[in-house]
Write a protein that holds these residues in place. Structure first.
Motif, PDB file in Angstrom:
ATOM      1  N   THR A 266       0.827  -1.208   0.000  1.00 14.67           N
ATOM      2  CA  THR A 266       0.000   0.000   0.000  1.00 14.67           C
ATOM      3  C   THR A 266       0.859   1.255   0.000  1.00 14.67           C
ATOM      4  OG1 THR A 266      -0.152   0.228   2.403  1.00 14.67           O
ATOM      5  CG2 THR A 266      -1.799  -1.214   1.318  1.00 14.67           C
ATOM      6  N   MET A 267       0.349   2.286  -0.648  1.00 15.57           N
ATOM      7  CA  MET A 267       1.055   3.564  -0.635  1.00 15.57           C
ATOM      8  C   MET A 267       1.082   4.122   0.779  1.00 15.57           C
ATOM      9  SD  MET A 267       2.921   5.692  -2.182  1.00 15.57           S
ATOM     10  CE  MET A 267       2.784   5.304  -3.904  1.00 15.57           C
ATOM     11  N   ASP A 268       0.069   3.830   1.593  1.00 13.58           N
ATOM     12  CA  ASP A 268       0.086   4.279   2.987  1.00 13.58           C
ATOM     13  C   ASP A 268       1.285   3.697   3.727  1.00 13.58           C
ATOM     14  OD1 ASP A 268      -2.199   5.816   2.671  1.00 13.58           O
ATOM     15  OD2 ASP A 268      -3.544   4.272   3.470  1.00 13.58           O
ATOM     16  N   ALA A 269       1.597   2.421   3.467  1.00 15.47           N
ATOM     17  CA  ALA A 269       2.752   1.785   4.107  1.00 15.47           C
ATOM     18  C   ALA A 269       4.056   2.428   3.633  1.00 15.47           C
ATOM     19  CB  ALA A 269       2.762   0.282   3.822  1.00 15.47           C
ATOM     20  N   VAL A 270       4.153   2.709   2.330  1.00 15.98           N
ATOM     21  CA  VAL A 270       5.342   3.374   1.780  1.00 15.98           C
ATOM     22  C   VAL A 270       5.478   4.760   2.390  1.00 15.98           C
ATOM     23  CG1 VAL A 270       6.452   4.261  -0.314  1.00 15.98           C
ATOM     24  CG2 VAL A 270       5.256   2.062  -0.370  1.00 15.98           C
ATOM     25  N   GLN A 271       4.380   5.488   2.454  1.00 12.47           N
ATOM     26  CA  GLN A 271       4.409   6.844   2.993  1.00 12.47           C
ATOM     27  C   GLN A 271       4.853   6.841   4.447  1.00 12.47           C
ATOM     28  OE1 GLN A 271       0.786   9.022   2.334  1.00 12.47           O
ATOM     29  NE2 GLN A 271       1.586  10.876   3.273  1.00 12.47           N
ATOM     30  N   ALA A 272       4.320   5.937   5.253  1.00 11.46           N
ATOM     31  CA  ALA A 272       4.673   5.884   6.674  1.00 11.46           C
ATOM     32  C   ALA A 272       6.130   5.494   6.883  1.00 11.46           C
ATOM     33  CB  ALA A 272       3.755   4.897   7.393  1.00 11.46           C
TER      34      ALA A 272
END
Length: 177
Positions: free
Chosen positions: A47-53
């Motif tokens: 997920t992009m959320d995981a990459v962002q975090a």
């Protein structure tokens, strides 16, 4: 998951490598993993959320924001794009920021058009990743890519070419299936 590598990553959070040393080699490794993680998010594999975090700065630049939009809420595809680092060069470094150029080859297996036979396509690209030291780790502030150069174009790269500068050996690839 804990990982033990000289310059990082030291772990993996939600499928994304984290934890790099605050040196040239750690910055090089973080940049390579950022480019690869953005590619995986663009395919819906993480997920992009995981990459962002894990890997992105709190205030990303315009190119990185565009990549985030492209990779957000993607559904995993049967198509495969593997991005392999061929060379990495740290072109600027301080204890708080770094600029890293990653030269990659992408190998894709997909149908070029609907109903077309499956094809294998390769493409060379150069990615420039701007990093900042934030919350005890390297985070991508911005990342932009451009097509090329191909290997035959870099036989004698000029000093202005990122590939004309010294290359770092401080990056690692990890096969995860």
């Amino acid at each position: 998951m804990k990982v033990r590598v000289a310059h990082g990553p030291t772990g993996v959070r939600d499928g994304v490598p984290i934890g790099y040393t605050r040196d040239v080699e750690g910055a090089a490794t973080a940049a390579v993993n950022t480019v690869q993680a953005l590619t995986q998010a663009g395919q819906g594999r993480i997920t992009m959320d995981a990459v962002q975090a894990a890997l992105l700065a709190r205030d990303p630049g315009p190119h990185l924001r565009s990549s985030m939009r492209i990779g957000r809420d993607r559904i995993a595809s049967a198509d495969v794009v593997n991005l392999v680092p061929a060379a990495v060069s740290v072109t600027a470094f301080t204890q708080s920021a770094a600029r890293v150029v990653v030269w990659t080859v992408a190998v894709s297996r997909t149908a070029i058009a609907e109903g077309a036979p499956i094809s294998v396509v390769t493409a060379w690209a150069t990615h420039t990743v701007e990093l900042v030291w934030e919350h005890g780790d390297w985070k991508a502030k911005d990342a932009a890519g451009q097509v090329g150069p191909t290997p035959e174009e870099v036989v004698a790269p000029g000093i202005d070419s990122p590939l004309g500068r010294p290359l770092q050996s401080g990056y690692y690839t990890v096969y995860v299936n």
